[in-house]
Design an enzyme around this catalytic site. Structure first.
Site, PDB file in Angstrom:
ATOM      1  N   ASP A   1      45.306  90.247 167.966  1.00 38.98           N
ATOM      2  CA  ASP A   1      45.468  90.308 166.510  1.00 38.98           C
ATOM      3  C   ASP A   1      46.783  89.650 166.114  1.00 38.98           C
ATOM      4  O   ASP A   1      47.754  89.633 166.880  1.00 38.98           O
ATOM      5  CB  ASP A   1      45.385  91.740 165.996  1.00 38.98           C
ATOM      6  CG  ASP A   1      46.501  92.640 166.492  1.00 38.98           C
ATOM      7  OD1 ASP A   1      46.868  92.516 167.674  1.00 38.98           O
ATOM      8  OD2 ASP A   1      47.000  93.474 165.706  1.00 38.98           O
TER       9      ASP A   1
ATOM     10  N   GLU B   1      47.822  95.669 167.537  1.00 38.21           N
ATOM     11  CA  GLU B   1      49.249  95.739 167.845  1.00 38.21           C
ATOM     12  C   GLU B   1      50.079  95.445 166.614  1.00 38.21           C
ATOM     13  O   GLU B   1      51.121  96.059 166.398  1.00 38.21           O
ATOM     14  CB  GLU B   1      49.603  94.759 168.962  1.00 38.21           C
ATOM     15  CG  GLU B   1      50.937  95.040 169.647  1.00 38.21           C
ATOM     16  CD  GLU B   1      52.139  94.392 168.967  1.00 38.21           C
ATOM     17  OE1 GLU B   1      53.277  94.743 169.315  1.00 38.21           O
ATOM     18  OE2 GLU B   1      51.940  93.521 168.086  1.00 38.21           O
TER      19      GLU B   1
ATOM     20  N   HIS C   1      55.743  85.210 163.549  1.00 38.02           N
ATOM     21  CA  HIS C   1      55.535  85.785 162.210  1.00 38.02           C
ATOM     22  C   HIS C   1      55.988  84.848 161.083  1.00 38.02           C
ATOM     23  O   HIS C   1      55.909  85.226 159.918  1.00 38.02           O
ATOM     24  CB  HIS C   1      56.249  87.135 162.048  1.00 38.02           C
ATOM     25  CG  HIS C   1      55.679  88.227 162.892  1.00 38.02           C
ATOM     26  ND1 HIS C   1      55.815  89.560 162.583  1.00 38.02           N
ATOM     27  CD2 HIS C   1      54.973  88.201 164.045  1.00 38.02           C
ATOM     28  CE1 HIS C   1      55.221  90.310 163.502  1.00 38.02           C
ATOM     29  NE2 HIS C   1      54.709  89.490 164.403  1.00 38.02           N
TER      30      HIS C   1
END
EC number: 3.5.1.18
Length: 398
Positions: A75, A140, A366
């Site tokens: 994920d 996660e 990210h």
């Protein structure tokens, strides 16, 4: 697809839009990569009231020990403003020697490389003298409730045991080979609410401003320091993360004030001893009157967040020396053994076997335009492949 090619593996994984908690085809892809290598692949759906159902994957090659686990997650976090990306976030475009895509380094890249590494090992040496497993979650980046912890419980209930684990998180700050994570600080969160008496800002004597009391309490949580660090860990650190009164008016003293906090703590503490220290500080501060002269002690309520993460440290020589030696052999660098950073799913695995973390360079995780150097994918695959050989040789006492 050539399973031994980490670049092809990663490109295929990135093209699976597995934004947490969606599976997005990523686990199905892993099934098609691992099954031809001889892995017995199982898909496990985990559920809990109030949370999204999450699909996970467990795959094992071999039935005997010693048993090496690779753990990770497919994920990924949301892409944010897709228009801000220079390449579509699920395209796996390669430009300037880098592959772009959400999850490139966190952490589909690590998975792609370990798949390639075990495929190469099998091609050269046959199946390992023992077992290798993949424990891969789709939860996660989300609440981490229906992911690794439940998959471990499920596997342990059916008799699975492990001797060591590597989590493929991006551990390197600048260059591949910089750092192995051998432990993590614990994490504890809470929320403090102070009740006051609402009133007009021009008539404070007719009200009781809860912000004054909250400031006393939060100051006591941040000063003095909880400790000054230990041989293996940074100092414990508490941060106030939100402050809220539910009041948008500038001429109204609010009725209540709330602050949330998080503390990352080292091995000087347990979650239980830290809770006790925080309560001691709050009780002492509640009786102070510097910000609330001639007022009664502050009345507060504290609510602790569920599931604190406990501090852990791995000191398993076979695991650490095999991985450190593999990194030095491939890169020429001696990696730093570190416990810095936030929490990871290693916090669950440490209850079952020794665990360390090592993966790609994490500079763009990210972020918009998350990307990985294509050359690093080959290097990490070689590190993992060398590690597999070294670990099984060490575990077999050779």
């Amino acid at each position: 697809m050539t399973t031994t090619d980490p670049v092809a593996n990663l490109a295929a994984l990135i093209r699976c839009p597995s934004v947490t908690p969606a599976e997005g085809g990523a686990l199905s892809l892993l099934d098609t990569l691992l099954s031809p290598l001889g892995f017995a692949v199982e898909r496990v759906m985990a559920t809990e009231d109030g949370t999204p159902d999450v699909e996970n994957l467990y795959a094992r090659l071999g039935t005997e020990g010693p048993h090496l686990m690779f753990a990770g997650h497919t994920d990924v976090v949301p892409v944010g403003d897709e228009a801000a990306w220079s390449h579509p976030p699920f395209s796996a475009d390669i430009a300037g020697g880098e592959m772009y895509g959400r999850g490139a380094v966190d952490m589909k890249g690590g998975i792609a490389c370990f798949v390639a590494a075990i495929a190469r090992h099998i091609g050269k040496h046959g199946k390992p003298q023992g077992s290798v497993s993949f424990l891969i979650t789709g939860d996660e980046e989300g609440p981490s409730i229906n992911g690794t912890s439940k998959l471990l419980e499920w596997a342990a209930a059916k008799g699975e045991t492990w001797d060591a684990c590597v989590v493929g998180e991006p551990t390197n700050p600048d260059q591949l080979g910089d750092m192995i994570k051998i432990g993590r600080r614990g994490s504890l969160s809470g929320r403090i609410t102070v009740q006051g008496v609402q009133g007009h800002a021009a008539y404070p004597h007719l009200a009781d401003n809860p912000i004054r009391g909250l400031l006393q309490l939060t100051h006591a949580l941040m000063h003095p320091a909880f400790d000054h660090g230990t041989d293996d860990f940074q100092p414990s650190n508490l941060e106030v993360t939100t402050v809220d009164t539910g009041n948008a008016a500038t001429n109204v003293i609010p009725a209540r004030a709330t602050a949330a906090f998080n503390i990352r703590f080292n091995d000087s503490w347990t979650a239980e001893s830290l809770r006790a220290e925080i309560i001691r500080r709050l009780d002492a501060a509640a009786n102070e009157g510097e910000l609330r002269p001639d007022r009664a002690p502050v009345k507060y309520e504290i609510v602790w967040a569920d599931r604190p993460s406990h501090v852990f440290l791995t000191r398993n020589n076979a695991l650490i020396s095999s991985l450190s030696g593999a990194i030095e052999t491939v890169t020429g660098k001696e990696p730093k053994l570190s416990t810095t950073g936030g929490t990871s799913d290693a916090r669950f695995i440490k209850d079952y076997c020794p665990v360390v973390e090592f993966g790609l360079v994490g500079q763009t995780m990210h972020m918009v335009d998350e990307r990985v150097a294509v050359a690093d994918l080959e290097t990490l695959t070689r590190i993992y492949e060398t590690f597999i050989e070294r670990w099984f040789a060490h575990a077999d006492g050779k």
